[in-house]
Design an enzyme around this catalytic site. Sequence first.
Site, short mmCIF file in Angstrom:
data_model
loop_
_atom_site.label_atom_id
_atom_site.label_comp_id
_atom_site.label_asym_id
_atom_site.label_seq_id
_atom_site.Cartn_x
_atom_site.Cartn_y
_atom_site.Cartn_z
NE ARG A 311 5.07 43.58 39.04
CZ ARG A 311 4.72 42.31 38.65
NH1 ARG A 311 5.12 41.58 39.14
NH2 ARG A 311 3.93 42.58 37.66
CD GLU A 717 9.69 40.97 35.37
OE1 GLU A 717 9.95 42.12 35.92
OE2 GLU A 717 8.34 40.50 35.52
#
Length: 763
Positions: A311, A717
Amino acid sequence: MSHAKPLPHDAAALHVTGAARYVDDIPTPAGTLHIAFGLSEVAHGTLDALDLAQVHAAPGVIAVLTAADLPHANDVSPSAHDEPLLATDRVHYIGQPLFAVVATSHLAARRAARLGRAEITKAPAILTIDEALAAGSRFEEGPRIYTKGDAEAALAAAPRRLQGSMEIGGQEHFYLEGQAALALPCDNGDMIVHSSTQHPTEIQHKVAEALGTPMHSVRVEVRRMGGGFGGKESQGNALAVICAIAAQQTGKPCKMRYDRDDDMVITGKRHDFRIDYDVGFDDEGRICAVDFTQYARCGWAQDLSLPVADRAMLHADNAYAMPHVRITSHRLKTNTQSATAFRGFGGPQGMVGIERVMDHIAHSLSLDGAELRRRNYYPEMDSGTPPETTPYGQPVTDFVLRGLTQTLLDSADYDARRRKLAEWNAANPVIKRGLAFSPVKFGISFTLTHLNQAGALVHIYQDGSVHLNHGGTEMGQGLFQKCAQVAASRLGLPLEAIKITATDTAKVPNTSATAASSGTDLNGMAVAAACDTLRGRMAEHLADTHGGAATDITFAEGKVTIGDKVLTFAEAAQSAYGARISLSATGFYKTPDIAWDRIKGEGQPFFYFAYGAAVTEVAVDTLTGEYRILRADLLHDAGASLNPALDIGQVEGGYIQGAGWLTTEELVWNDEGRLTTHAPSTYKIPACSDRPEVFNVALWKGANPAQTIYRSKAVGEPPLMLGISALLALSDAVAACGSGYPALNAPATPEQVLSAITEVQGT
């Protein structure tokens, strides 16, 4: 009711009065035993012997367990089966559990655990990125590489070029409620486990594996956590497993909670990174090519490091369209705590890398940072310009940052403040101010495709009240409230008619972790599906009973309207029950349109992107390096927000946590591999007094083209990365002290800032 309302958290009153029940608050049966681990004092070596005589003899001790006493699998890893619950022949970090004490009280267990003596033959400990590289200590044979275009040729041809390197520190989760578990033995070897976990199904799986039973024999319940931030995605496994094993062996309920120091010493952190970069750009600041090398320090076990590092690579572009990109990622194995999931899951580290590049380019061209970033943005959604692709080949079709950025810069009075700041810095030699802008483009979905699924279970009782379960966990973010709002909207009921209860693997199986910002996206859709099934059954029954078409029947404001006839929802439910219509339904959802090959680095790993932008102003004392965040202006894209009050709270908290990571939160290991910052006395998270004096937070009003629940967007997030603007503002203030580029590492502690000031003053 309408699905979107700025309602308070469903447990807000319980939180502020102290009445909210967490794992450690659950009333326990008489005779409950308590567990503590004995920990390694050596970072790496061979475990030759354990002398536990004094432990056995200590007051209150019922049992002492070592690896040899475990009945089945000695593993608590989420992935690679490389993380023993209790050490066997080797130790791998200071803080690794060697044995477990089962005693009559928490204090007795902790005291006894300190009496164990381990004979360990020390081996050289690999603690740093450079040591791991030199030793070839890594989790994959070689680096993972993603490419787009020809970065090497484009760099060579670029009119301008810069190189640099940046250290990015890790971060302690510092959830208010520490890790905790309670195991209750039942008939036939069954086990009920209460765990402070973001991933009940993983706890169920690991406990079943450790007990040698099928998963159907283990039931895991989670009512709430006092914070998670990713630190309870896999790190709760050890507590739940040892409690279940001890409960099985003693026949008594067993409970464990880490004290804060133990929690910080034992559990994993955010991965710290080093990022090297080589960037080519033109005279206008447009990037021609960039070559990133990311080094992730993963700790002693694999945990979730591979998808975290993936990621980070997937967010190395952030908001910027770049024709030629090369991203190389090294996943390095060290004798430190096994780094784990943390809000953003590697995305923040990748994003800091490209924002550092932008900061460096802007400084080299004497160009405003906000203007430079806009010149490199992806094309705007609906602009008529064909979408451009990310370095991993996904078209960016929903980009909104051009409009969002202009709105924020206007509301923050950016241009005028930039001029005033220059005047201030020219007139003030000691206190320098910095102002910086940074955007966020964050991909929403689990990159492991099969995790993008969720289930729900909804019961309608004959009095019209509704009982709701789903697979997500509540850690303070308001997921339960949002899902209850969805149910109330679909059934046409007031919110107080919906009872949402603890997450329970016996009610909703095979749950994914509440992570990747996807809790509401996944579970909200599953809840909607279950409610729609029930509403459809009721409507068909009422149409058969009263005439008319089922599609013409409406459910609203607690009433059901069938032509000219109006029933209360309770009357409609009673009628359906009397006609033997099932008033219980499951709902299921899987995210569409995603496909990802992590080995090739190609595909569409994300359903959509969430966007945001921030402007932060700081003041720095150039004599000491100390600083204050004076003002923050945040504009965040939550789509059609289900609950603006909760979402704004997430944006505020995310920004503060992100700014804390990049400024004051410093993790320090000594030369032996011992974490020396293992308490709030030495590890400094932002306090309430550290928040910006002026804190303006708003939600962007743009629509979400992706078919999410009521077109809302994930908001867990993405806001954390708004805090990057605080680091950039410090860089701007330091740059005002001299002519050189500040090259700030993170966390930019006062010591780091003072060092950077000295550096630029000498250039």
